[in-house]
Design a protein around this motif. Sequence first.
Motif, PDB file in Angstrom:
ATOM      1  N   MET A   1       0.830  -1.205   0.000  1.00 44.57           N
ATOM      2  CA  MET A   1       0.000   0.000   0.000  1.00 44.57           C
ATOM      3  C   MET A   1       0.863   1.253   0.000  1.00 44.57           C
ATOM      4  N   ALA A   2       2.009   1.200   0.651  1.00 42.58           N
ATOM      5  CA  ALA A   2       2.860   2.384   0.729  1.00 42.58           C
ATOM      6  C   ALA A   2       3.291   2.841  -0.655  1.00 42.58           C
ATOM      7  N   SER A   3       3.608   1.896  -1.553  1.00 37.85           N
ATOM      8  CA  SER A   3       4.045   2.289  -2.891  1.00 37.85           C
ATOM      9  C   SER A   3       2.913   2.961  -3.669  1.00 37.85           C
ATOM     10  N   VAL A   4       1.675   2.515  -3.469  1.00 32.14           N
ATOM     11  CA  VAL A   4       0.540   3.141  -4.143  1.00 32.14           C
ATOM     12  C   VAL A   4       0.357   4.565  -3.632  1.00 32.14           C
ATOM     13  N   LEU A   5       0.420   4.762  -2.308  1.00 33.41           N
ATOM     14  CA  LEU A   5       0.286   6.099  -1.738  1.00 33.41           C
ATOM     15  C   LEU A   5       1.409   7.014  -2.194  1.00 33.41           C
ATOM     16  N   ASN A   6       2.624   6.506  -2.246  1.00 34.86           N
ATOM     17  CA  ASN A   6       3.743   7.314  -2.727  1.00 34.86           C
ATOM     18  C   ASN A   6       3.514   7.738  -4.168  1.00 34.86           C
ATOM     19  N   GLN A  24      -9.678   3.558  11.808  1.00 38.10           N
ATOM     20  CA  GLN A  24     -10.004   2.539  12.810  1.00 38.10           C
ATOM     21  C   GLN A  24     -11.319   2.867  13.505  1.00 38.10           C
ATOM     22  N   ALA A  25     -11.522   4.132  13.868  1.00 34.89           N
ATOM     23  CA  ALA A  25     -12.753   4.544  14.555  1.00 34.89           C
ATOM     24  C   ALA A  25     -13.977   4.332  13.663  1.00 34.89           C
ATOM     25  N   ALA A  26     -13.800   4.514  12.348  1.00 31.94           N
ATOM     26  CA  ALA A  26     -14.912   4.339  11.413  1.00 31.94           C
ATOM     27  C   ALA A  26     -15.113   2.873  11.031  1.00 31.94           C
ATOM     28  N   LYS A  29     -11.741  -1.052   6.527  1.00 31.27           N
ATOM     29  CA  LYS A  29     -10.765  -2.118   6.352  1.00 31.27           C
ATOM     30  C   LYS A  29      -9.587  -1.647   5.506  1.00 31.27           C
ATOM     31  N   GLY A  30      -9.788  -0.570   4.776  1.00 32.62           N
ATOM     32  CA  GLY A  30      -8.736  -0.047   3.913  1.00 32.62           C
ATOM     33  C   GLY A  30      -7.919   1.030   4.610  1.00 32.62           C
ATOM     34  N   THR A  31      -7.090   1.697   3.853  1.00 33.01           N
ATOM     35  CA  THR A  31      -6.274   2.784   4.370  1.00 33.01           C
ATOM     36  C   THR A  31      -6.941   4.105   4.022  1.00 33.01           C
ATOM     37  N   LEU A  32      -7.168   4.920   5.024  1.00 35.61           N
ATOM     38  CA  LEU A  32      -7.780   6.227   4.831  1.00 35.61           C
ATOM     39  C   LEU A  32      -6.679   7.280   4.771  1.00 35.61           C
ATOM     40  N   VAL A  33      -6.653   8.076   3.691  1.00 32.46           N
ATOM     41  CA  VAL A  33      -5.632   9.112   3.534  1.00 32.46           C
ATOM     42  C   VAL A  33      -6.295  10.452   3.234  1.00 32.46           C
TER      43      VAL A  33
END
Length: 64
Positions: A1-6, A24-26, A29-33
């Motif tokens: 995932m880090a490479s996609v965000l970069n 996490q509070a919401a 399951k994915g990464t919120l950016v």
Amino acid sequence: MASVLNHIGEAAHTPLVRLKRYGQAAGTKGTLVAKLDYLLPGGSGKARGARWMLRDAQKQGLLQ
């Protein structure tokens, strides 16, 4: 995932930040950016357009 965000951040030249606690509070399951457009030298294109429209409306006396 880090490479996609970069890749996204580099392509748009927009800094990104992971919102781990919000995700996490919401219960996601994915990464919120978030994109940090305010850190760009000229701001975001949408913000510049909105600012121009508001200033123009003020000059015309359309806003109180």
